[in-house]
Each structure stands twice: as structure tokens, then as C-alpha cells.
Design a protein around this motif. Structure first.
Motif, PDB file in Angstrom:
ATOM      1  N   PRO A  28       0.824  -1.204   0.000  1.00  6.97           N
ATOM      2  CA  PRO A  28       0.000   0.000   0.000  1.00  6.97           C
ATOM      3  C   PRO A  28       0.861   1.258   0.000  1.00  6.97           C
ATOM      4  O   PRO A  28       1.835   1.352   0.750  1.00  6.97           O
ATOM      5  CB  PRO A  28      -0.797  -0.129   1.302  1.00  6.97           C
ATOM      6  CG  PRO A  28      -0.897  -1.604   1.523  1.00  6.97           C
ATOM      7  CD  PRO A  28       0.424  -2.154   1.051  1.00  6.97           C
ATOM      8  N   GLY A  29       0.513   2.209  -0.867  1.00  3.88           N
ATOM      9  CA  GLY A  29       1.274   3.443  -0.972  1.00  3.88           C
ATOM     10  C   GLY A  29       2.332   3.426  -2.056  1.00  3.88           C
ATOM     11  O   GLY A  29       2.854   4.483  -2.428  1.00  3.88           O
ATOM     12  N   ASP A  30       2.679   2.224  -2.576  1.00  2.02           N
ATOM     13  CA  ASP A  30       3.655   2.138  -3.667  1.00  2.02           C
ATOM     14  C   ASP A  30       3.045   2.645  -4.968  1.00  2.02           C
ATOM     15  O   ASP A  30       1.848   2.454  -5.227  1.00  2.02           O
ATOM     16  CB  ASP A  30       4.132   0.702  -3.867  1.00  2.02           C
ATOM     17  CG  ASP A  30       5.040   0.235  -2.742  1.00  2.02           C
ATOM     18  OD1 ASP A  30       5.482   1.090  -1.941  1.00  2.02           O
ATOM     19  OD2 ASP A  30       5.303  -0.982  -2.664  1.00  2.02           O
ATOM     20  N   ALA A  31       3.873   3.264  -5.809  1.00  2.00           N
ATOM     21  CA  ALA A  31       3.413   3.767  -7.096  1.00  2.00           C
ATOM     22  C   ALA A  31       3.380   2.645  -8.125  1.00  2.00           C
ATOM     23  O   ALA A  31       4.184   1.701  -8.073  1.00  2.00           O
ATOM     24  CB  ALA A  31       4.331   4.885  -7.576  1.00  2.00           C
ATOM     25  N   ILE A  32       2.442   2.733  -9.052  1.00  2.00           N
ATOM     26  CA  ILE A  32       2.430   1.823 -10.194  1.00  2.00           C
ATOM     27  C   ILE A  32       2.984   2.586 -11.394  1.00  2.00           C
ATOM     28  O   ILE A  32       3.089   3.815 -11.365  1.00  2.00           O
ATOM     29  CB  ILE A  32       1.017   1.277 -10.481  1.00  2.00           C
ATOM     30  CG1 ILE A  32       0.096   2.398 -10.999  1.00  2.00           C
ATOM     31  CG2 ILE A  32       0.418   0.623  -9.244  1.00  2.00           C
ATOM     32  CD1 ILE A  32      -1.220   1.859 -11.538  1.00  2.00           C
ATOM     33  N   GLY A  60     -11.648   1.234  -4.887  1.00  2.00           N
ATOM     34  CA  GLY A  60     -10.783   1.393  -3.730  1.00  2.00           C
ATOM     35  C   GLY A  60      -9.494   0.611  -3.806  1.00  2.00           C
ATOM     36  O   GLY A  60      -8.816   0.427  -2.787  1.00  2.00           O
ATOM     37  N   ARG A  61      -9.106   0.178  -4.996  1.00  2.00           N
ATOM     38  CA  ARG A  61      -7.863  -0.584  -5.146  1.00  2.00           C
ATOM     39  C   ARG A  61      -6.676   0.320  -5.481  1.00  2.00           C
ATOM     40  O   ARG A  61      -5.532  -0.015  -5.170  1.00  2.00           O
ATOM     41  CB  ARG A  61      -8.015  -1.647  -6.242  1.00  2.00           C
ATOM     42  CG  ARG A  61      -9.177  -2.612  -6.050  1.00  2.00           C
ATOM     43  CD  ARG A  61      -9.014  -3.439  -4.779  1.00  2.00           C
ATOM     44  NE  ARG A  61      -7.840  -4.260  -4.788  1.00  2.00           N
ATOM     45  CZ  ARG A  61      -7.785  -5.490  -5.315  1.00  2.00           C
ATOM     46  NH1 ARG A  61      -8.859  -6.025  -5.864  1.00  2.00           N
ATOM     47  NH2 ARG A  61      -6.662  -6.193  -5.273  1.00  2.00           N
ATOM     48  N   LEU A  62      -6.936   1.432  -6.157  1.00  2.00           N
ATOM     49  CA  LEU A  62      -5.904   2.395  -6.522  1.00  2.00           C
ATOM     50  C   LEU A  62      -6.284   3.778  -6.016  1.00  2.00           C
ATOM     51  O   LEU A  62      -7.465   4.082  -5.842  1.00  2.00           O
ATOM     52  CB  LEU A  62      -5.726   2.469  -8.045  1.00  2.00           C
ATOM     53  CG  LEU A  62      -4.969   1.352  -8.770  1.00  2.00           C
ATOM     54  CD1 LEU A  62      -4.960   1.629 -10.266  1.00  2.00           C
ATOM     55  CD2 LEU A  62      -3.546   1.207  -8.246  1.00  2.00           C
ATOM     56  N   VAL A  63      -5.270   4.611  -5.806  1.00  2.00           N
ATOM     57  CA  VAL A  63      -5.470   6.016  -5.464  1.00  2.00           C
ATOM     58  C   VAL A  63      -4.769   6.852  -6.526  1.00  2.00           C
ATOM     59  O   VAL A  63      -3.588   6.634  -6.816  1.00  2.00           O
ATOM     60  CB  VAL A  63      -4.893   6.348  -4.070  1.00  2.00           C
ATOM     61  CG1 VAL A  63      -4.992   7.836  -3.796  1.00  2.00           C
ATOM     62  CG2 VAL A  63      -5.616   5.550  -2.991  1.00  2.00           C
ATOM     63  N   ARG A  64      -5.503   7.790  -7.122  1.00  2.00           N
ATOM     64  CA  ARG A  64      -4.906   8.666  -8.127  1.00  2.00           C
ATOM     65  C   ARG A  64      -4.650  10.026  -7.488  1.00  2.00           C
ATOM     66  O   ARG A  64      -5.547  10.642  -6.933  1.00  2.00           O
ATOM     67  CB  ARG A  64      -5.833   8.806  -9.333  1.00  2.00           C
ATOM     68  CG  ARG A  64      -5.250   9.679 -10.442  1.00  2.00           C
ATOM     69  CD  ARG A  64      -6.280   9.999 -11.505  1.00  2.00           C
ATOM     70  NE  ARG A  64      -6.431   8.923 -12.475  1.00  2.00           N
ATOM     71  CZ  ARG A  64      -7.557   8.263 -12.673  1.00  2.00           C
ATOM     72  NH1 ARG A  64      -8.632   8.564 -11.954  1.00  2.00           N
ATOM     73  NH2 ARG A  64      -7.629   7.329 -13.584  1.00  2.00           N
ATOM     74  N   GLU A  65      -3.407  10.495  -7.549  1.00  2.00           N
ATOM     75  CA  GLU A  65      -3.043  11.799  -6.993  1.00  2.00           C
ATOM     76  C   GLU A  65      -2.610  12.703  -8.129  1.00  2.00           C
ATOM     77  O   GLU A  65      -1.663  12.392  -8.852  1.00  2.00           O
ATOM     78  CB  GLU A  65      -1.931  11.652  -5.954  1.00  2.00           C
ATOM     79  CG  GLU A  65      -2.350  10.852  -4.726  1.00  2.00           C
ATOM     80  CD  GLU A  65      -1.294  10.859  -3.636  1.00  2.00           C
ATOM     81  OE1 GLU A  65      -0.339  11.680  -3.734  1.00  2.00           O
ATOM     82  OE2 GLU A  65      -1.418  10.054  -2.703  1.00  2.00           O
ATOM     83  N   ALA A  73      -3.756   1.474  -3.129  1.00  2.00           N
ATOM     84  CA  ALA A  73      -4.573   1.981  -2.030  1.00  2.00           C
ATOM     85  C   ALA A  73      -4.300   1.206  -0.741  1.00  2.00           C
ATOM     86  O   ALA A  73      -3.794   0.070  -0.781  1.00  2.00           O
ATOM     87  CB  ALA A  73      -6.048   1.879  -2.392  1.00  2.00           C
ATOM     88  N   PRO A  74      -4.637   1.785   0.417  1.00  2.00           N
ATOM     89  CA  PRO A  74      -4.528   1.029   1.674  1.00  2.00           C
ATOM     90  C   PRO A  74      -5.381  -0.230   1.628  1.00  2.00           C
ATOM     91  O   PRO A  74      -6.394  -0.283   0.927  1.00  2.00           O
ATOM     92  CB  PRO A  74      -5.066   2.019   2.718  1.00  2.00           C
ATOM     93  CG  PRO A  74      -4.911   3.366   2.087  1.00  2.00           C
ATOM     94  CD  PRO A  74      -5.113   3.163   0.624  1.00  2.00           C
ATOM     95  N   GLU A  75      -4.968  -1.244   2.363  1.00  2.00           N
ATOM     96  CA  GLU A  75      -5.717  -2.496   2.385  1.00  2.00           C
ATOM     97  C   GLU A  75      -7.111  -2.273   2.950  1.00  2.00           C
ATOM     98  O   GLU A  75      -7.306  -1.464   3.865  1.00  2.00           O
ATOM     99  CB  GLU A  75      -4.989  -3.548   3.220  1.00  2.00           C
ATOM    100  CG  GLU A  75      -3.687  -4.021   2.603  1.00  2.00           C
ATOM    101  CD  GLU A  75      -3.049  -5.126   3.419  1.00  2.00           C
ATOM    102  OE1 GLU A  75      -3.637  -5.496   4.464  1.00  2.00           O
ATOM    103  OE2 GLU A  75      -1.988  -5.615   3.031  1.00  2.00           O
ATOM    104  N   LYS A  76      -8.096  -3.002   2.406  1.00  2.00           N
ATOM    105  CA  LYS A  76      -9.454  -2.879   2.912  1.00  2.00           C
ATOM    106  C   LYS A  76      -9.606  -3.618   4.238  1.00  2.00           C
ATOM    107  O   LYS A  76      -8.948  -4.629   4.495  1.00  2.00           O
ATOM    108  CB  LYS A  76     -10.457  -3.440   1.902  1.00  2.00           C
ATOM    109  CG  LYS A  76     -10.571  -2.600   0.633  1.00  2.00           C
ATOM    110  CD  LYS A  76     -11.800  -2.964  -0.167  1.00  2.00           C
ATOM    111  CE  LYS A  76     -11.967  -2.033  -1.356  1.00  2.00           C
ATOM    112  NZ  LYS A  76     -13.239  -2.255  -2.072  1.00  2.00           N
TER     113      LYS A  76
END
Length: 280
Positions: A28-32, A60-65, A73-76
């Protein structure tokens, strides 16, 4: 669906699977990888890639900034709907759960809550709104309604620390016995979004629960909003013979129980309306 539309769906699914496979080796938090590199590697257009990424962001699997890229994304938070025969509640969801009071007061039940608790609309109830956090992150907003006559000495500390059902039992003599809970999809309002720290109209899960004591009296009505991007429900179904049950007969004729589930075993049944309940 024509051949062109079908091809687009399959491409998007291939992109989605590729990204999910990449994520398995990340934290979680790593970039793709960037959109450009993913498009080149998969030989797909940017709109196709973005459609797949949008689905993973919404799930909720990816976060786009903006300006930075895409991140895992953080684990559910996961909760299994497998009833514990030693307690009234299902197993606790993962993570360290804490509560923060948003409101705590005594009010008239009103018509709707009164019907649920079998009280006069004018009867007093304790109303509690509390923010539920997991590992310090906002996860849910709970609205509790309890007949005031049952908990005349209920304190804010009881609502913020420990297990509420244990407090009801140990300090107020309320012995909860069973609960009927429903779960359905919804979206958050502007006020809920602000409290939970998510965008307005983000997907969420609406929980409603009516709890009864050992005499069948309704003692609590709760409705809660859980973040759809951070919370998931897992059901475990018993579908075959267990040891020593060779002579048992599957409950094929019992409405609501999937074929292969045995009457004496417990099954979690999802109804067509999205309700979840445990059948015994």
C-alpha cells in the motif's frame, strides 16, 4: 453488444488484470507505472487504460493523486460473516477499532424509530452518533438508538471505549440475544463525506441492525455508513457434509438456504434485496 464493444471490454479487462497482478508485488502506498509506460507495455490506447484505472480507483484498489501518479490503495478492512456461537455478534473485523463521539443526547423516539423499537413516538431514547476509526483512519459513522429506560446511566466513556454490548450486559443488565442486520449499497452525503474524509457521493455500505434481548424486546436500532473504498464483507458458506454428518440431509427444500447447506449448520444467506442474515 457488437464485436467492437466486446473488444473494448476485453481490452479493459486485460488492462485491469495486468494492473492487479502488478499490485500483488507492491505494498500500500507504492506507485504503479505511469499511464504512458502501461499503454506502451500493453499496446492499448490511453482512454482504454484510464477506463480500467477508473474502475480500480472507484473500487478502492488504486489512489490517483493529481500531478504525482497512481498508487496502491490502503488495504481494505475485512469482516467475515461467520457467526460465533459463543457470542451474539459476528467475528470482529480486522484492525484496531476505536470510537469518537459526534453526538450523545436524549430525544423523543419519533414515529420511525419508535416503530422499530416498539415504543411510543414520545418515548425517550438515547441517541448516539459516533465515528468509528480503524488504526486511526475514519471508517464508519454509526447512529445508535437505545430506549432511555434501559440505560439511564450510560456514559460517554462506555461509547468510546470497549465493547458496547459488554457494557450493556455488565453495567446495565441488558442481555442481547439476537440481531437482524441488513446491508445495501449507497453513497455518502456531503456531511458524511466531510467526516469520513472521502469525496461527496463516494460509494458506501449502509448497515441497519435491530437488536433484541433474551425476552425478545428490541433494545437497539442502529444504522451505519461504512466507506465502500475501505471496507468489504466476506461470507463463508457451508455447502457440503462435515465430519460425522454423513446421514444429514441437505436443506434443498428450505427457502433461502442454498442447496447443499445442512439445516443444523449455519449459513449466511444473501437475499435478492442485498440483505444479509444468518440462518440456523
Amino acid at each position: 453488444m457488437n464485436a467492437g464493444e466486446s473488444g473494448t471490454v476485453l481490452k479493459r479487462e486485460r488492462v485491469r488484470d495486468h494492473i492487479l497482478e502488478l499490485m500483488e508485488s507492491l505494498n500500500p502506498g507504492d506507485a504503479i507505472p505511469s499511464e504512458r509506460s502501461l499503454c506502451a507495455a500493453l499496446q492499448v490506447s490511453r482512454p482504454t487504460l484510464r477506463a480500467a484505472v477508473d474502475e480500480l480507483v472507484a473500487a478502492g484498489r488504486l489512489v490517483r493523486e493529481h500531478g504525482r501518479g497512481m498508487f496502491v490503495a490502503p488495504e481494505k478492512i475485512t469482516q467475515e460473516l461467520v457467526s460465533d456461537h459463543r457470542a451474539m455478534v459476528v467475528p470482529r473485523a480486522s484492525g484496531a477499532w476505536t470510537s469518537r463521539l459526534l453526538e450523545f443526547t436524549t430525544i423523543a423516539a419519533g414515529a420511525r424509530v419508535g416503530r422499530k423499537l416498539h415504543l411510543s413516538p414520545a418515548a425517550d431514547i438515547v441517541y448516539v452518533a459516533r465515528l468509528r476509526l480503524v488504526d486511526g483512519a475514519p471508517m464508519a459513522i454509526e447512529h445508535l438508538h437505545i430506549p432511555a429506560s434501559l440505560v439511564p446511566a450510560l456514559t460517554a466513556r462506555e461509547l468510546e471505549t470497549g465493547d458496547l454490548y459488554e457494557h450493556l450486559h455488565d453495567r446495565h443488565g441488558v442481555r442481547v440475544s439476537e440481531a437482524v442486520q441488513t446491508i445495501e449499497p449507497t453513497v455518502v452525503s456531503q456531511a458524511e463525506a466531510k467526516i469520513l474524509g472521502v469525496p461527496h457521493l463516494s460509494p458506501a455500505l449502509l448497515f441497519e441492525r435491530l437488536t433484541s434481548d433474551t425476552n425478545g424486546q428490541a433494545v437497539e436500532y442502529v444504522h451505519s455508513i461504512y466507506r465502500g473504498d475501505r471496507y468489504r464483507i466476506v461470507t463463508r458458506l457451508t455447502l457440503g457434509l462435515s465430519a460425522g454428518d454423513e446421514q444429514a440431509t441437505p436443506a434443498q427444500s428450505i427457502p433461502g438456504i442454498p442447496p447443499g447447506v445442512f439445516p443444523q449448520q449455519e449459513a449466511v444467506v444473501l437475499t435478492a434485496q442485498g440483505d444479509v442474515h444468518a440462518d440456523r
